[in-house]
Write an enzyme that holds these catalytic residues in place. Structure first.
Site, short mmCIF file in Angstrom:
data_model
loop_
_atom_site.label_atom_id
_atom_site.label_comp_id
_atom_site.label_asym_id
_atom_site.label_seq_id
_atom_site.Cartn_x
_atom_site.Cartn_y
_atom_site.Cartn_z
N CYS A 1 5.73 -0.11 7.18
CA CYS A 1 5.40 1.05 6.35
C CYS A 1 6.61 1.40 5.50
O CYS A 1 7.74 1.39 6.00
CB CYS A 1 5.05 2.23 7.25
SG CYS A 1 4.62 3.73 6.35
N LEU A 2 6.38 1.71 4.21
CA LEU A 2 7.50 2.04 3.33
C LEU A 2 8.22 3.32 3.78
O LEU A 2 9.38 3.53 3.42
CB LEU A 2 7.02 2.18 1.88
CG LEU A 2 6.51 0.89 1.25
CD1 LEU A 2 5.96 1.16 -0.15
CD2 LEU A 2 7.61 -0.17 1.19
N GLY B 1 0.84 -1.20 0.00
CA GLY B 1 0.00 0.00 0.00
C GLY B 1 0.87 1.24 0.00
O GLY B 1 1.99 1.22 0.51
N HIS C 1 -2.36 7.88 6.81
CA HIS C 1 -1.37 8.72 6.12
C HIS C 1 -2.01 10.01 5.61
O HIS C 1 -1.36 11.06 5.58
CB HIS C 1 -0.77 7.98 4.92
CG HIS C 1 0.35 7.05 5.25
ND1 HIS C 1 1.54 7.47 5.80
CD2 HIS C 1 0.48 5.70 5.09
CE1 HIS C 1 2.35 6.42 5.96
NE2 HIS C 1 1.73 5.34 5.54
N GLN D 1 3.28 9.95 0.71
CA GLN D 1 4.57 9.26 0.89
C GLN D 1 5.55 9.56 -0.25
O GLN D 1 6.75 9.33 -0.12
CB GLN D 1 4.38 7.75 1.03
CG GLN D 1 3.66 7.37 2.33
CD GLN D 1 3.47 5.87 2.44
OE1 GLN D 1 2.47 5.34 1.96
NE2 GLN D 1 4.42 5.20 3.03
N HIS E 1 -4.53 1.82 7.72
CA HIS E 1 -3.14 2.30 7.78
C HIS E 1 -2.92 3.41 6.73
O HIS E 1 -2.38 4.48 7.05
CB HIS E 1 -2.19 1.12 7.54
CG HIS E 1 -0.75 1.47 7.40
ND1 HIS E 1 0.22 0.97 8.24
CD2 HIS E 1 -0.09 2.27 6.51
CE1 HIS E 1 1.40 1.47 7.88
NE2 HIS E 1 1.24 2.25 6.83
N GLU E 2 -3.37 3.14 5.51
CA GLU E 2 -3.15 4.12 4.43
C GLU E 2 -3.97 5.39 4.66
O GLU E 2 -3.50 6.50 4.37
CB GLU E 2 -3.47 3.52 3.06
CG GLU E 2 -2.61 2.32 2.66
CD GLU E 2 -1.12 2.56 2.77
OE1 GLU E 2 -0.67 3.71 2.58
OE2 GLU E 2 -0.39 1.60 3.08
NI NI Z 1 2.52 3.39 5.61
#
Ligand code: NI
Length: 168
Positions: free
Chosen positions: A94-95, A46, A140, A51, A136-137
């Site tokens: 998380c990236l 995701g 963000h 991000q 989660h997304e």
């Molecule tokens: Ni994330």
């Protein structure tokens, strides 16, 4: 399509609140294409636009397993319209916080509404990994990271670890 740079903590842009998208047009689809390619290359399941430094309420996701056919999903202006009282823990990553994983407890099921790649409005219910990932997304989009759900000590440890990783 192009692979974009993924911002990592403690980059201040990650704390920014993303703005609603006015229209799903070719320019936005080009952004979503870049996001998907960036997410696959990372690799991740995701990615939110913030991000890659774009403060728009846009998310891409693919929950297909390794070796399975790809199942890209696109979410524009997503809203959660219902959350279950029942919660479930999941070890998240998380990236933007590479190589750090920790357990977060979230509602086990949610109902959501969003626009897809074609700009059509979709309403559906999510559970399991889908429910974890969309929550989660969507955090963000509010400038919230999964480590913000943890203790201050753990959050500081995570940021320190990423800084060290980046410096290496
Ligand atoms: Ni994330």
């Amino acid at each position: 399509m192009a692979i974009r740079e993924i911002l990592t903590v403690p980059h201040p842009v990650l704390k920014q609140v993303s703005q609603p998208v006015a229209a799903v047009d070719d320019e936005l689809r080009a952004l979503m294409d870049d996001m998907l390619e960036t997410m696959y290359a990372a690799p991740g399941i995701g990615l939110a636009a913030i991000q890659i430094g774009v403060p728009k309420r846009v998310i891409v996701m693919d929950l297909s397993g390794q070796g399975e056919e790809k199942q890209p999903r696109y979410f524009v202006n997503p809203e959660i319209t219902w959350k279950s009282e029942e919660t479930a823990p999941y070890e998240e990553g998380c990236l933007s916080i590479p190589e750090y994983y920790d357990e977060v407890e979230r509602p086990a099921r949610v109902k959501l509404r969003y626009l897809n790649y074609q700009g059509e409005q979709i309403e559906e219910e999510a559970d399991g990994l889908y429910a974890v990932c969309i929550q989660h997304e969507m955090d963000h989009l509010e400038g919230v990271l999964f480590i913000d759900h943890l203790s201050r000590l753990k959050r500081e440890q995570a940021v320190k670890k990423v800084k060290k990783l980046k410096a290496a």
